[in-house]
Design a protein around this motif. Structure first.
Motif, PDB file in Angstrom:
ATOM      1  N   ASP A 216       0.813  -1.224   0.000  1.00  0.00           N
ATOM      2  CA  ASP A 216       0.000   0.000   0.000  1.00  0.00           C
ATOM      3  C   ASP A 216       0.843   1.270   0.000  1.00  0.00           C
ATOM      4  OD1 ASP A 216      -2.306  -1.480  -0.005  1.00  0.00           O
ATOM      5  OD2 ASP A 216      -2.623  -1.374   2.168  1.00  0.00           O
ATOM      6  N   ASP A 217       2.145   1.142   0.216  1.00  0.00           N
ATOM      7  CA  ASP A 217       3.024   2.316   0.286  1.00  0.00           C
ATOM      8  C   ASP A 217       4.264   2.114  -0.593  1.00  0.00           C
ATOM      9  OD1 ASP A 217       3.989   4.793   1.108  1.00  0.00           O
ATOM     10  OD2 ASP A 217       5.010   3.957   2.870  1.00  0.00           O
ATOM     11  N   PRO A 218       4.069   1.998  -1.910  1.00  0.00           N
ATOM     12  CA  PRO A 218       5.208   1.741  -2.805  1.00  0.00           C
ATOM     13  C   PRO A 218       6.075   2.985  -2.991  1.00  0.00           C
ATOM     14  CG  PRO A 218       3.231   2.087  -4.090  1.00  0.00           C
ATOM     15  CD  PRO A 218       2.803   2.110  -2.645  1.00  0.00           C
ATOM     16  N   ARG A 219       7.255   2.772  -3.529  1.00  0.00           N
ATOM     17  CA  ARG A 219       8.176   3.870  -3.832  1.00  0.00           C
ATOM     18  C   ARG A 219       8.940   3.526  -5.095  1.00  0.00           C
ATOM     19  NH1 ARG A 219      13.183   1.865  -2.632  1.00  0.00           N
ATOM     20  NH2 ARG A 219      13.439   0.427  -0.856  1.00  0.00           N
ATOM     21  N   GLU A 220       9.839   4.409  -5.491  1.00  0.00           N
ATOM     22  CA  GLU A 220      10.711   4.125  -6.628  1.00  0.00           C
ATOM     23  C   GLU A 220      11.969   3.394  -6.132  1.00  0.00           C
ATOM     24  OE1 GLU A 220      11.547   7.790  -8.592  1.00  0.00           O
ATOM     25  OE2 GLU A 220       9.530   7.964  -9.449  1.00  0.00           O
ATOM     26  N   ILE A 221      12.709   2.826  -7.060  1.00  0.00           N
ATOM     27  CA  ILE A 221      13.982   2.210  -6.693  1.00  0.00           C
ATOM     28  C   ILE A 221      14.914   3.281  -6.137  1.00  0.00           C
ATOM     29  CG2 ILE A 221      16.062   1.116  -7.630  1.00  0.00           C
ATOM     30  CD1 ILE A 221      14.247  -0.433  -9.546  1.00  0.00           C
ATOM     31  N   ALA A 222      15.552   2.995  -5.004  1.00  0.00           N
ATOM     32  CA  ALA A 222      16.463   3.958  -4.359  1.00  0.00           C
ATOM     33  C   ALA A 222      17.836   3.859  -5.012  1.00  0.00           C
ATOM     34  CB  ALA A 222      16.546   3.669  -2.863  1.00  0.00           C
ATOM     35  N   MET A 223      18.122   4.778  -5.901  1.00  0.00           N
ATOM     36  CA  MET A 223      19.369   4.692  -6.670  1.00  0.00           C
ATOM     37  C   MET A 223      20.611   4.913  -5.804  1.00  0.00           C
ATOM     38  SD  MET A 223      18.693   3.561  -9.550  1.00  0.00           S
ATOM     39  CE  MET A 223      20.405   3.627 -10.085  1.00  0.00           C
ATOM     40  N   ASP A 224      20.480   5.613  -4.694  1.00  0.00           N
ATOM     41  CA  ASP A 224      21.633   5.757  -3.782  1.00  0.00           C
ATOM     42  C   ASP A 224      22.073   4.391  -3.257  1.00  0.00           C
ATOM     43  OD1 ASP A 224      21.704   8.447  -4.128  1.00  0.00           O
ATOM     44  OD2 ASP A 224      20.813   8.968  -2.192  1.00  0.00           O
ATOM     45  N   MET A 225      21.094   3.547  -2.941  1.00  0.00           N
ATOM     46  CA  MET A 225      21.417   2.198  -2.459  1.00  0.00           C
ATOM     47  C   MET A 225      21.992   1.340  -3.579  1.00  0.00           C
ATOM     48  SD  MET A 225      18.185   1.403   0.070  1.00  0.00           S
ATOM     49  CE  MET A 225      18.773  -0.210   0.571  1.00  0.00           C
ATOM     50  N   VAL A 226      21.447   1.493  -4.774  1.00  0.00           N
ATOM     51  CA  VAL A 226      21.979   0.755  -5.925  1.00  0.00           C
ATOM     52  C   VAL A 226      23.420   1.170  -6.197  1.00  0.00           C
ATOM     53  CG1 VAL A 226      21.729   0.324  -8.408  1.00  0.00           C
ATOM     54  CG2 VAL A 226      19.686   0.474  -6.952  1.00  0.00           C
ATOM     55  N   ASP A 227      23.668   2.486  -6.162  1.00  0.00           N
ATOM     56  CA  ASP A 227      25.032   2.991  -6.397  1.00  0.00           C
ATOM     57  C   ASP A 227      26.000   2.462  -5.341  1.00  0.00           C
ATOM     58  OD1 ASP A 227      24.125   4.349  -8.601  1.00  0.00           O
ATOM     59  OD2 ASP A 227      23.982   6.296  -7.589  1.00  0.00           O
ATOM     60  N   ALA A 228      25.540   2.385  -4.094  1.00  0.00           N
ATOM     61  CA  ALA A 228      26.396   1.868  -3.017  1.00  0.00           C
ATOM     62  C   ALA A 228      26.753   0.408  -3.285  1.00  0.00           C
ATOM     63  CB  ALA A 228      25.686   2.001  -1.669  1.00  0.00           C
ATOM     64  N   GLN A 229      25.775  -0.373  -3.744  1.00  0.00           N
ATOM     65  CA  GLN A 229      26.046  -1.779  -4.040  1.00  0.00           C
ATOM     66  C   GLN A 229      26.999  -1.903  -5.228  1.00  0.00           C
ATOM     67  OE1 GLN A 229      25.195  -3.843  -6.774  1.00  0.00           O
ATOM     68  NE2 GLN A 229      25.789  -5.778  -5.796  1.00  0.00           N
ATOM     69  N   GLN A 230      26.804  -1.053  -6.237  1.00  0.00           N
ATOM     70  CA  GLN A 230      27.684  -1.106  -7.412  1.00  0.00           C
ATOM     71  C   GLN A 230      29.115  -0.714  -7.054  1.00  0.00           C
ATOM     72  OE1 GLN A 230      25.986  -0.416 -11.567  1.00  0.00           O
ATOM     73  NE2 GLN A 230      24.959   1.165 -10.381  1.00  0.00           N
ATOM     74  N   ALA A 231      29.256   0.257  -6.174  1.00  0.00           N
ATOM     75  CA  ALA A 231      30.603   0.660  -5.738  1.00  0.00           C
ATOM     76  C   ALA A 231      31.299  -0.503  -5.021  1.00  0.00           C
ATOM     77  CB  ALA A 231      30.508   1.876  -4.815  1.00  0.00           C
ATOM     78  N   ARG A 232      30.563  -1.198  -4.179  1.00  0.00           N
ATOM     79  CA  ARG A 232      31.128  -2.359  -3.483  1.00  0.00           C
ATOM     80  C   ARG A 232      31.529  -3.442  -4.481  1.00  0.00           C
ATOM     81  NH1 ARG A 232      30.150  -7.162  -2.674  1.00  0.00           N
ATOM     82  NH2 ARG A 232      28.104  -7.092  -3.633  1.00  0.00           N
ATOM     83  N   ARG A 233      30.663  -3.685  -5.464  1.00  0.00           N
ATOM     84  CA  ARG A 233      30.954  -4.726  -6.458  1.00  0.00           C
ATOM     85  C   ARG A 233      32.147  -4.335  -7.329  1.00  0.00           C
ATOM     86  NH1 ARG A 233      32.527  -8.377  -8.087  1.00  0.00           N
ATOM     87  NH2 ARG A 233      31.735  -9.955  -9.523  1.00  0.00           N
ATOM     88  N   ALA A 234      32.251  -3.036  -7.672  1.00  0.00           N
ATOM     89  CA  ALA A 234      33.389  -2.575  -8.475  1.00  0.00           C
ATOM     90  C   ALA A 234      34.694  -2.762  -7.709  1.00  0.00           C
ATOM     91  CB  ALA A 234      33.201  -1.108  -8.860  1.00  0.00           C
ATOM     92  N   LEU A 235      34.673  -2.464  -6.409  1.00  0.00           N
ATOM     93  CA  LEU A 235      35.877  -2.662  -5.599  1.00  0.00           C
ATOM     94  C   LEU A 235      36.244  -4.139  -5.511  1.00  0.00           C
ATOM     95  CD1 LEU A 235      35.306  -0.112  -2.705  1.00  0.00           C
ATOM     96  CD2 LEU A 235      37.186  -0.099  -4.335  1.00  0.00           C
ATOM     97  N   ASP A 236      35.233  -4.992  -5.342  1.00  0.00           N
ATOM     98  CA  ASP A 236      35.488  -6.435  -5.336  1.00  0.00           C
ATOM     99  C   ASP A 236      36.226  -6.843  -6.607  1.00  0.00           C
ATOM    100  OD1 ASP A 236      34.294  -6.918  -2.907  1.00  0.00           O
ATOM    101  OD2 ASP A 236      32.352  -7.479  -3.749  1.00  0.00           O
ATOM    102  N   TYR A 237      35.723  -6.330  -7.729  1.00  0.00           N
ATOM    103  CA  TYR A 237      36.297  -6.693  -9.022  1.00  0.00           C
ATOM    104  C   TYR A 237      37.700  -6.116  -9.191  1.00  0.00           C
ATOM    105  CZ  TYR A 237      37.094  -6.623 -14.060  1.00  0.00           C
ATOM    106  OH  TYR A 237      37.654  -6.767 -15.302  1.00  0.00           O
ATOM    107  N   LEU A 238      37.856  -4.836  -8.910  1.00  0.00           N
ATOM    108  CA  LEU A 238      39.147  -4.177  -9.163  1.00  0.00           C
ATOM    109  C   LEU A 238      40.254  -4.751  -8.291  1.00  0.00           C
ATOM    110  CD1 LEU A 238      37.896  -0.496  -9.509  1.00  0.00           C
ATOM    111  CD2 LEU A 238      38.805  -1.935 -11.342  1.00  0.00           C
TER     112      LEU A 238
END
Length: 468
Positions: free
Chosen positions: A130-152
């Motif tokens: 009953d209380d939807p929202r949009e995807i939180a891109m700040d959280m997505v960016d945080a996960q991508q930064a972690r994954r990029a560091l894992d890779y690099l």
């Protein structure tokens, strides 16, 4: 025909959520991540603003195909992304949506909602939808930064280790700094030069209770750690003290101080793993596997019910609804005198804590562990009981203790000191006490001493010099 397609990560909770939401909702699982970085050089382009190149994960392609098939049905109008409420869950929703957008005409005129719930109960699921929202891109960016560091880190350093040392070794964003800390600690241990010292303790008895006192003064000299530094000095002190005491020590001083001990905060992921290791002997993996089962739901009276809130969290917050339920329960079960004047608030230590999350807690405190025992495995029961007790205790009144320091003289040869405590009002300690990994010598107040008064003479059982 279902008008709404709900996506979760794990199929285990899919049927439960579908039952809670009703016939207008179809629930499918992504089975975790659906995209990952290309497994080759250049997946993270450091020269182009760290652009990341992804590919679909083969093993989950059939689950993505099932989602696509469901979305192509005419009656389906809404996609509800209900992956886990953390950074990884947010990224899975984003990655899935990016894949779906590339399917020609698939998402045209579709409504896309992101919902997050922290417990699998009917009330929580319906409130989230009953209380939807949009995807939180700040959280997505945080996960991508972690994954990029894992890779690099891993992609570049691991092959270097294979070339310079031997194949099979690996480097990583977390494991490499952790390894450095271990090596530095080991080097400090190897460089340590041991220095001999002795302590002298007296075994004494008062009113039928035995306890230990430590020598603090030898004749008129206050002892420091290295004053008694060899066997000869230690045994000379033992002989002089025994001769002067003649089987009795005299109470020369009794100091009492009242202090309060507050309960520990409710569990985060890391504190749950630590306490389950200390109290239950569980590995981190065993703890999280069992917590996942409790979160996703247990069959109770013909209905699957989630017993704890989401178990991957670094927050110590509790919802107002949970606090109200806890305070009412404590008052009814343990008495209103064990309920603080106001709800107890805790401060999250982690700088990067996701404060919108809650701590790990029972979905309802009224589901007492003993009432659920027949429905749970041994591991599930023990972990649930641990979480339940810690959560209830954190909202109970503080414990009041008398800390006691007693000086005992052996004639004019020396003074021993015994430290301990007396519980005046147990408060939360009647239900739960946190364990510690290593008991420090300075952790005074853990022993319970019998009542003693100045001038009283008590029995000396023996004196023990100990080398360190």
């Amino acid at each position: 025909m279902a008008k709404n397609l709900v996506i979760v990560e794990s199929p285990a909770k899919g049927k439960t959520i579908e039952k809670y939401l009703g016939k207008d909702y179809k629930v499918l699982a992504s089975y975790g991540h659906v995209r990952d970085l290309l497994p080759k050089e250049g997946a993270v382009d450091t020269a182009n603003d760290f652009a990341m190149k992804y590919q679909n994960i083969d093993r989950n392609s059939k689950h993505v195909d099932a989602i696509v098939k469901e979305l192509r049905k005419k009656d389906n109008t809404t996609l509800i992304l209900a992956t886990d409420p953390d950074r990884e869950g947010e990224a899975i929703s984003w990655h899935l949506l990016e894949i779906l957008k590339k399917k020609r005409g698939l998402m045209k005129e579709k409504v896309v909602n992101r919902v997050a719930f922290h417990e699998i109960t009917k009330k929580a699921i319906k409130a989230a939808v009953d209380d939807p929202r949009e995807i939180a891109m700040d959280m997505v960016d945080a996960q991508q930064a972690r994954r990029a560091l894992d890779y690099l880190v891993g992609f570049n350093l691991s092959p270097l280790l294979w070339k310079k040392i031997r194949r099979g070794l690996s480097a990583g964003r977390v494991q490499s700094p952790a390894l450095r800390m271990i090596v530095e600690r080991e080097e400090a241990i190897e460089a340590f030069i041991p220095k001999e010292y002795w302590s002298v303790e007296a075994d004494v008895s008062a009113q039928g209770e035995n306890f230990v006192a430590k020598l603090t003064h030898l004749k008129d000299t206050k002892l420091t750690q290295f004053d008694i530094n060899n066997s000869e000095l230690a045994h000379d002190a033992e002989a002089s003290l025994l001769a002067a005491a003649e089987g009795k020590l005299t109470i020369s001083k009794v100091d009492k101080k009242k202090r309060k001990r507050n309960p520990s905060p409710p569990f985060t992921t890391s504190t749950l793993q630590q306490e389950a290791s200390r109290k239950l002997g569980f590995s981190a993996q065993r703890t999280m596997r069992t917590a996942q089962q409790l979160y996703e739901g247990i069959e109770l009276g013909g209905e699957t019910t989630g017993l704890i809130s989401y178990m991957r969290t670094d927050s110590v917050n509790l919802s107002n609804e949970a606090l109200d339920e806890l305070r009412q329960f404590i008052g009814e079960r343990y008495g209103t005198d064990n309920v603080p004047d106001s709800p107890r608030a805790f401060k999250t230590k982690s700088k990067n804590a996701q404060e919108a999350h809650e701590a790990i807690r029972p979905t309802s405190v009224n589901r007492v562990p003993d009432g659920l025992k027949q429905h749970l495995t041994k591991d599930q029961f023990r972990l649930y009981e641990l979480i339940w007790k810690r959560t209830v205790a954190c909202q109970m009144i503080h414990a009041t203790l008398d800390t006691v320091a007693v000086d005992l003289t052996a004639g004019d040869a020396g003074i021993f000191r015994a430290n301990g405590s007396v519980v005046v009002t147990p408060g939360f300690m009647a239900l739960y006490q946190e364990s510690v990994d290593d008991k420090k010598e300075s952790d005074k107040g853990s022993k319970i001493l019998p009542p003693m008064i100045v001038g009283e003479r008590i029995d000396l059982i023996g004196i023990r010099p100990e080398q360190h």
